[in-house]
Write a protein that holds these residues in place. Sequence first.
Motif, mmCIF file in Angstrom:
data_model
loop_
_atom_site.group_PDB
_atom_site.id
_atom_site.type_symbol
_atom_site.label_atom_id
_atom_site.label_comp_id
_atom_site.label_asym_id
_atom_site.label_seq_id
_atom_site.Cartn_x
_atom_site.Cartn_y
_atom_site.Cartn_z
ATOM 1 N N GLN A 86 -7.502 1.243 2.732
ATOM 2 C CA GLN A 86 -6.105 1.288 2.305
ATOM 3 C C GLN A 86 -5.848 2.101 1.043
ATOM 4 O O GLN A 86 -4.720 2.484 0.767
ATOM 5 C CB GLN A 86 -5.561 -0.139 2.118
ATOM 6 N N GLU A 87 -6.892 2.410 0.250
ATOM 7 C CA GLU A 87 -6.681 3.192 -0.974
ATOM 8 C C GLU A 87 -7.131 4.649 -0.835
ATOM 9 O O GLU A 87 -6.991 5.434 -1.767
ATOM 10 C CB GLU A 87 -7.448 2.554 -2.141
ATOM 11 N N ASP B 175 0.842 -1.189 0.000
ATOM 12 C CA ASP B 175 0.000 0.000 0.000
ATOM 13 C C ASP B 175 0.880 1.244 0.000
ATOM 14 O O ASP B 175 2.083 1.153 0.266
ATOM 15 C CB ASP B 175 -0.947 -0.009 1.202
#
Length: 381
Positions: A302-303, A135
């Motif tokens: 996470q994005e 990530d």
Amino acid sequence: MGKKILIISSEHTGHGHKSITEALCEKIGNNRDIKIHVVDGFSLGGQTLLSIGKLYGPITRKAENLWKMVYNISSDYPNLINHFIEELIRKNFLKLLEEVKPDLILSVHPNFNGSVLNILEKQYIKIPFITLIADLVNISPLWADKRADFIISPTVEARDKCIEYGIPAENIKVLGFPVRARFFRNSTNKKVFYRKDAPLKCLIMSGGEGVGNMKKIAEILLDHFDCTVTIVAGRNVKLKEKLEHSLRRQYGDKVKIYGFTKNIHDLMLASDIAFTRGSPNVMFEAIASNTPMIITGALPGQEEDNPYFAEKSNLGVVCKNTNEIKQIISKLLENDGEELNHIINCQRKFINPHAAEDILQFIINVEEHSYEAAAPSFSYN
């Protein structure tokens, strides 16, 4: 005798972990001194954990709020997640260690950092353990286990988050994001700056799972610009069928629609612009192929900050609403594509084309140093 590296990856939670693994493996080539064994970490937990891993696609396609809840729970209770997975994988993981006898373990999935380290610690097994973060900005605590020998980070932002979690700075190495070699341009397909002498070639994609309002984006582009549109629907079979039924009938050969394809690099290399979700892997593949991005969304968790990470470095443009597309494209194409060409330049300066080699060399150096100090100690009882 060749050294053995065990990579714990994932086959079903998106395509990024698998792509990272492939990027590293292809750099080994014919080097007989290094042997890599790759395992899907979810398979170590039997059908129960494998089924959980396979839920990633349906959940991220159809229930983003549910995914956000799952992500938040795992971030709030990392020790609980580690213990749960530890119990599921213990037997098969120990069996795998006995079969492979690795000199070093590399984890590229957050679910198998603390869980594997728990097993190694309880079994008194001493093997160098490295985490490779997949990530960019929003880093789950599952990535940051203080017991790992080293954590390899793709970005300064991810490194700083690990430091917030208590990881010593000297144990974190910022080495970039590994991208498979076929995404990088060479002398035969070198990117030329955009000029208004041909239809704009647009690629619409959204990661391996195929999510997002692809139909609406395609209609706006085709109705307002001289362009062709290629759409990658990923594993979303129903979406592919729906798009073929609606768009091909209306726009004919101006539209091409693919399902999941292994030739995404060819599509990127042939495109002037890529519309994509803020997936780390897809973003870096677009940067490697020197394809300006319009980022239309990101998974919660996470994005979440990835679109703004790209925009901050002029790697692409964030589009929060499809109603903005016409204005964004028009602005990019002004003055013979001045802003579009600026993005191309910034991508060239940003990307580290040797990230996979740098990461692999670092891992080998750690492994060799550890091997010289003391051979791995195995205790399976």
